[in-house]
Scaffold this motif. Structure first.
Motif, PDB file in Angstrom:
ATOM      1  N   ASP A  33      47.078  30.132  37.926  1.00  0.00           N
ATOM      2  CA  ASP A  33      46.000  29.364  38.302  1.00  0.00           C
ATOM      3  C   ASP A  33      45.938  29.377  39.790  1.00  0.00           C
ATOM      4  N   ASP A  34      47.192  28.874  40.361  1.00  0.00           N
ATOM      5  CA  ASP A  34      47.154  29.066  42.046  1.00  0.00           C
ATOM      6  C   ASP A  34      46.903  30.454  42.616  1.00  0.00           C
ATOM      7  N   MET A  37      43.162  30.762  42.374  1.00  0.00           N
ATOM      8  CA  MET A  37      42.503  30.078  43.462  1.00  0.00           C
ATOM      9  C   MET A  37      42.610  30.333  44.872  1.00  0.00           C
ATOM     10  N   ASP A  40      40.583  33.780  45.022  1.00  0.00           N
ATOM     11  CA  ASP A  40      39.223  33.446  44.991  1.00  0.00           C
ATOM     12  C   ASP A  40      38.751  32.910  46.313  1.00  0.00           C
ATOM     13  N   LEU A  41      39.622  32.051  46.968  1.00  0.00           N
ATOM     14  CA  LEU A  41      39.236  31.435  48.260  1.00  0.00           C
ATOM     15  C   LEU A  41      39.243  32.535  49.422  1.00  0.00           C
ATOM     16  N   LEU A  93      36.529  26.665  41.898  1.00  0.00           N
ATOM     17  CA  LEU A  93      37.231  27.788  42.142  1.00  0.00           C
ATOM     18  C   LEU A  93      38.240  28.421  41.245  1.00  0.00           C
ATOM     19  N   GLY A  94      38.375  29.617  41.374  1.00  0.00           N
ATOM     20  CA  GLY A  94      39.433  30.246  40.373  1.00  0.00           C
ATOM     21  C   GLY A  94      38.597  30.568  38.970  1.00  0.00           C
ATOM     22  N   ARG A  95      37.288  30.568  39.057  1.00  0.00           N
ATOM     23  CA  ARG A  95      36.769  31.041  37.696  1.00  0.00           C
ATOM     24  C   ARG A  95      35.978  32.177  38.134  1.00  0.00           C
TER      25      ARG A  95
END
Length: 98
Positions: A33-34, A37, A40-41, A93-95
């Motif tokens: 997940d990290d 994110m 994604d960012l 974020l992250g989706r």
């Protein structure tokens, strides 16, 4: 020298693979997940914002041509303006499933 580095790298991967497979699944999920994110960012959002800008630029001639043909502009607006905005700005974020 390159062969030796390649062999050492492959050996390290083969040694680390069983350790990663036996690790706690919640820890791996948290790290994934990290990583998602951060990806994604740093990658997905800037590309999505660039696509949003390109859609805004392409919207003007597309809307003019669509209107000249007496067609509905709403599908063009949805595809070039609203969909990129929702993908780049509105989702958390992250989706990536949207």
């Amino acid at each position: 020298m390159k062969k030796r580095a390649l062999v050492l790298g492959l050996a390290a991967v083969l040694i680390a693979s069983p350790m990663a497979a036996n690790a706690d699944s919640q820890t791996l999920a948290g790290e994934a997940d990290d990583l998602a994110m951060v990806w994604d960012l740093l990658v997905v959002r800037p590309v999505a914002i660039a696509a949003m800008a390109a859609g805004a630029i392409l919207y003007v001639p597309a809307a003019l041509l669509t209107d000249a043909g007496n067609n509905d502009i709403k599908p063009v607006e949805d595809a070039l303006l609203k969909a990129p905005y929702r993908f780049a700005i509105e989702r958390p974020l992250g989706r990536f499933d949207d």
